[in-house]
Design an enzyme around this catalytic site. Sequence first.
Site, PDB file in Angstrom:
ATOM      1  N   THR A 164       0.732  -1.306  -0.271  1.00  0.00           N
ATOM      2  CA  THR A 164      -0.065   0.090  -0.177  1.00  0.00           C
ATOM      3  C   THR A 164       0.766   1.021   0.080  1.00  0.00           C
ATOM      4  OG1 THR A 164       0.053   0.175   2.283  1.00  0.00           O
ATOM      5  CG2 THR A 164      -2.204  -1.194   0.726  1.00  0.00           C
ATOM      6  N   CYS A 165       1.918   1.454   0.633  1.00  0.00           N
ATOM      7  CA  CYS A 165       3.440   2.534   0.714  1.00  0.00           C
ATOM      8  C   CYS A 165       3.222   2.658  -0.619  1.00  0.00           C
ATOM      9  CB  CYS A 165       4.252   2.103   1.877  1.00  0.00           C
ATOM     10  SG  CYS A 165       4.078   2.342   3.543  1.00  0.00           S
ATOM     11  N   PHE A 166       3.075   1.923  -1.677  1.00  0.00           N
ATOM     12  CA  PHE A 166       3.521   2.428  -2.744  1.00  0.00           C
ATOM     13  C   PHE A 166       2.708   1.784  -4.441  1.00  0.00           C
ATOM     14  CE2 PHE A 166       7.125   0.247  -0.496  1.00  0.00           C
ATOM     15  CZ  PHE A 166       8.323   1.288  -0.624  1.00  0.00           C
TER      16      PHE A 166
END
Length: 138
Positions: free
Chosen positions: A104-106
């Site tokens: 999710t961070c990317f």
Amino acid sequence: MRVMEDSSLDLFLPEELELLVVGTPELDFAALEANTKYEGGYNKDSDVVKNFWTFIKDAPPETQVRLLKFAAASTKAPIGGLGKMDFVIQRAGPDSQNLPTSHTCFNTLLLPDYGSDFEKLKNLLGRAILECEGFGLE
């Protein structure tokens, strides 16, 4: 109560500030598709990728929102809409019964190569996004 004295925040209406902070609820998945990058051997013409976009376009809005939360940890589009979001669909190994996962961070969806089996993608991706809890922060 004031957050900051003589702040530039005074230049915004509350609705405009909300848009800047949390994004827009309008989700244009065609714009996201046009901006998506593919990795691990996938491209826009890969069978599983075509099936992914068919699934998303045919899905009800609630499922589309859940997919966005699953892949990007947000239920809203960034400023400028989904077409401004960096989104990646990455191959996560050969055909299997594994569920898709994400970083999710990317904004990266790790999608096993289900090939042309639409029903398999629909069942496994659907299950992954419907049972997604994330960090439980709402």
